[in-house]
Scaffold this active site. Structure first.
Site, PDB file in Angstrom:
ATOM      1  N   LYS A  28     -25.858 -79.472  -5.756  1.00 39.39           N
ATOM      2  CA  LYS A  28     -26.099 -78.406  -6.721  1.00 39.39           C
ATOM      3  C   LYS A  28     -27.269 -78.706  -7.647  1.00 39.39           C
ATOM      4  CE  LYS A  28     -22.185 -78.606  -5.847  1.00 39.39           C
ATOM      5  NZ  LYS A  28     -21.366 -78.850  -4.651  1.00 39.39           N
ATOM      6  N   ASP A  67     -14.980 -87.198  -9.818  1.00 40.84           N
ATOM      7  CA  ASP A  67     -15.783 -86.408  -8.889  1.00 40.84           C
ATOM      8  C   ASP A  67     -16.858 -85.731  -9.730  1.00 40.84           C
ATOM      9  OD1 ASP A  67     -16.875 -84.682  -7.087  1.00 40.84           O
ATOM     10  OD2 ASP A  67     -15.009 -83.690  -6.517  1.00 40.84           O
ATOM     11  N   TRP A  95     -10.569 -78.334  -6.633  1.00 39.48           N
ATOM     12  CA  TRP A  95     -11.379 -77.953  -5.469  1.00 39.48           C
ATOM     13  C   TRP A  95     -10.494 -78.142  -4.232  1.00 39.48           C
ATOM     14  CZ3 TRP A  95     -14.638 -81.664  -2.284  1.00 39.48           C
ATOM     15  CH2 TRP A  95     -15.411 -80.980  -1.353  1.00 39.48           C
TER      16      TRP A  95
HETATM   17  N1  PLA Z   1     -16.556 -81.887  -5.469  1.00 40.36           N
HETATM   18  C1  PLA Z   1     -16.455 -80.690  -6.053  1.00 40.36           C
HETATM   19  C2  PLA Z   1     -15.663 -80.562  -7.296  1.00 40.36           C
HETATM   20  C3  PLA Z   1     -17.091 -79.573  -5.494  1.00 40.36           C
HETATM   21  O1  PLA Z   1     -16.975 -78.395  -6.087  1.00 40.36           O
HETATM   22  C4  PLA Z   1     -17.833 -79.732  -4.313  1.00 40.36           C
HETATM   23  C5  PLA Z   1     -18.495 -78.558  -3.652  1.00 40.36           C
HETATM   24  C6  PLA Z   1     -17.916 -81.020  -3.760  1.00 40.36           C
HETATM   25  C7  PLA Z   1     -17.275 -82.070  -4.372  1.00 40.36           C
HETATM   26  C8  PLA Z   1     -18.671 -81.331  -2.511  1.00 40.36           C
HETATM   27  O2  PLA Z   1     -19.941 -80.908  -2.407  1.00 40.36           O
HETATM   28  P1  PLA Z   1     -20.970 -81.635  -1.435  1.00 40.36           P
HETATM   29  O3  PLA Z   1     -20.199 -82.281  -0.358  1.00 40.36           O
HETATM   30  O4  PLA Z   1     -21.853 -80.556  -0.943  1.00 40.36           O
HETATM   31  O5  PLA Z   1     -21.678 -82.602  -2.278  1.00 40.36           O
HETATM   32  N2  PLA Z   1     -17.856 -77.325  -3.799  1.00 40.36           N
HETATM   33  C9  PLA Z   1     -18.502 -76.085  -3.341  1.00 40.36           C
HETATM   34  C10 PLA Z   1     -18.843 -76.109  -1.859  1.00 40.36           C
HETATM   35  C11 PLA Z   1     -19.777 -75.839  -4.114  1.00 40.36           C
HETATM   36  C12 PLA Z   1     -17.724 -76.495  -0.930  1.00 40.36           C
HETATM   37  O6  PLA Z   1     -16.596 -76.050  -1.070  1.00 40.36           O
HETATM   38  O7  PLA Z   1     -18.033 -77.299  -0.038  1.00 40.36           O
HETATM   39  C13 PLA Z   1     -17.533 -74.936  -3.672  1.00 40.36           C
HETATM   40  O8  PLA Z   1     -17.891 -73.789  -3.407  1.00 40.36           O
HETATM   41  O9  PLA Z   1     -16.454 -75.213  -4.227  1.00 40.36           O
END
Ligand code: PLA
Length: 466
Positions: free
Chosen positions: A311, A275, A194
């Protein structure tokens, strides 16, 4: 070039008619020496005042503090939503951010969330500050949900749990703990991961490097590379692992591979740092999706877990999650918790209450909990069904015999299509499919009705763009 404004106060002007003649109000005096303003810590516009016998002169520095700041690039994920909103094309489809949509492509508020909110209204709860560590009822249920109520780490009160600002804020708080208590320790991040992981550790000034994870040749896990890199990391490194539904690849280790990873992590005295952003959302089962974390905990290892309810409960904007640190004793957990609070206080003081109450109600009330599980299965099921439909459309339309079955092997809300940057750009520019440039698509934003269109877009981009 900086400019200085020299002005005279009306009182002193009245006293000094001859000076007024020479110095009009707001006369601008140009100077090249902008560095002196920065050096001298000139915090205010009115910085220097000199008293003369018959008048007082105030020199106001009109140099802008913000003019020199350059434009930041759009966020690779959230910037896609901005571009999507700006598009007027009727065919537009937002497969960028991982946010669940209904078959009608509308945002979805879970029924259990609405029920919990009704309960909260009926109870007439107040809006007082929470303690720094968050809502006690939330912290209790969130750790239990993660580890299981009967887990020894829960029974022995060895988990330091602090409610934080969803997954991101929880990771950031943990990063601050690493920076303060493990100076120089490195975090190992999967390649790819991510995108925000790197930002979080950069901002917390925690050094990081990557371990091999994705093998484009097999469109699968580079397990040997992963193990070798974890082995090669300096002893006592933090190994960032996606608990389930790896983002962006959708490729998770098998249970046997998790055991092997745990062996190496233990051997090297590393600290596993999970995570968990998709518990229950990946497979539809809360327990199955927490099995990686529980496997490490069962070995008696110390570890950290960042949790998110964005989510699985659809609480994206409520910013609700937690950081859990599994310690060797209840005493150590109390100390770690006290330090997490100490780090949180100057960052954001204390977390918001609304989402914490929703989670505490849903997880804590058996009826709501069961209903939540059904809704989660429904969401995970819809994602699986569009995954299948996309695969069917691709295989039906693509006559080349290419094997698209990797899409079916991926888990969670994303599919890592293998499209490169220019192919991904073609998806957006020609087909109005908004997605990240790494070839990731969020299947949670796809409807059955749009699968054919998406398959056409993928096939065109894959074969006609290099
Ligand atoms: N960790 C991972 C692996 C994630 O994919 C995301 C969110 C988070 C943490 C953090 O989410 P939160 O702070 O809302 O709890 N990833 C998303 C959104 C869904 C983003 O980038 O913020 C994504 O589209 O990858």
């Amino acid at each position: 070039m900086a400019s200085i404004v020299v002005s005279l106060s009306p009182a002193s002007m009245a006293d000094a008619p001859s000076v007024r003649h020479h110095l009009k109000e707001n006369t601008k005096v140009k100077t090249n020496d902008s560095s002196s303003f920065l050096r001298g810590g000139y915090g205010n516009a009115f910085v220097k005042s000199k008293s003369f016998s018959r008048f007082s002169m105030v020199a106001a520095v009109n140099v802008s503090h913000f003019e020199g700041i350059s434009m930041a690039p759009p966020d690779p994920i959230l910037g896609v939503s901005e571009a999507f909103r700006a598009s007027t094309n009727e065919m537009k489809l937002n497969l960028g951010v991982g946010a669940y949509r209904t078959e009608e492509l509308q945002p979805y508020v879970l029924n259990v969330v609405e029920k919990a909110e009704m309960l909260m209204l009926e109870r007439g709860e107040n809006k007082e500050y929470l303690p720094i560590e968050g809502l006690a009822a939330f912290n209790k249920v969130t750790a239990e949900l993660l580890f299981g109520v009967d887990n020894p780490v829960i029974k022995q009160q060895r988990v330091a749990t602090v409610q934080s600002l969803s997954g991101t804020g929880s990771l950031r708080l943990a990063a601050a703990l690493i920076e303060r208590y493990f100076p120089g320790a490195k975090v190992l991040i999967s390649s790819p991961s991510w995108g925000n992981h790197k930002n979080i550790f950069n901002d917390a000034r925690v050094p990081w490097s990557e371990y091999r994870y994705y093998d484009p040749k097999t469109v699968g896990l580079d397990f040997e590379g992963m193990i070798a890199d974890i082995k090669a990391a300096p002893e006592g490194s933090f190994i960032l692992l996606h608990g389930c539904a790896h983002n962006p690849t959708g490729i998770d280790p098998t249970p046997e591979q998790w055991e092997n990873i745990a062996d190496v992590v233990q051997e090297k005295n590393h600290i596993p740092f999970f995570d968990v952003a998709y518990q229950g959302f990946a497979s539809g089962s809360l327990d199955a999706d927490a099995s990686s974390v529980r496997l490490f905990a069962a070995r008696g290892m110390e570890l950290m877990v960042a949790q998110s309810y964005s989510k699985n409960l659809g609480l994206y904007a409520e910013r609700i999650g937690a950081i859990n640190v599994v310690c060797p004793s209840a005493d150590a957990a109390a100390r770690v918790k006290s330090q997490l609070k100490r780090l949180a206080r100057p960052m954001y003081s204390n977390p918001p209450v609304h989402g914490a109450r929703i989670v505490a109600n849903v997880v804590g009330e058996p009826d709501l909990f069961n209903e939540w599980r059904k809704e989660m299965e429904m969401m995970a099921g819809r994602i699986k069904s569009v995954r299948q439909k996309l695969y069917d459309s691709l295989t039906a339309k693509d006559q080349s015999g290419k094997d698209w079955s990797f899409i079916l092997k991926q888990i969670g809300m994303f599919s890592y299509t293998g499209l490169n940057k220019s192919q991904s750009e073609n998806m957006t520019n020609k087909w109005h499919v908004f997605m990240t440039k790494d070839g990731r698509i969020s299947l949670a934003g796809l409807s059955s009705a749009k699968c054919e269109h998406l398959a056409d877009a993928i096939i065109d981009s894959f074969y006609n763009v290099v």
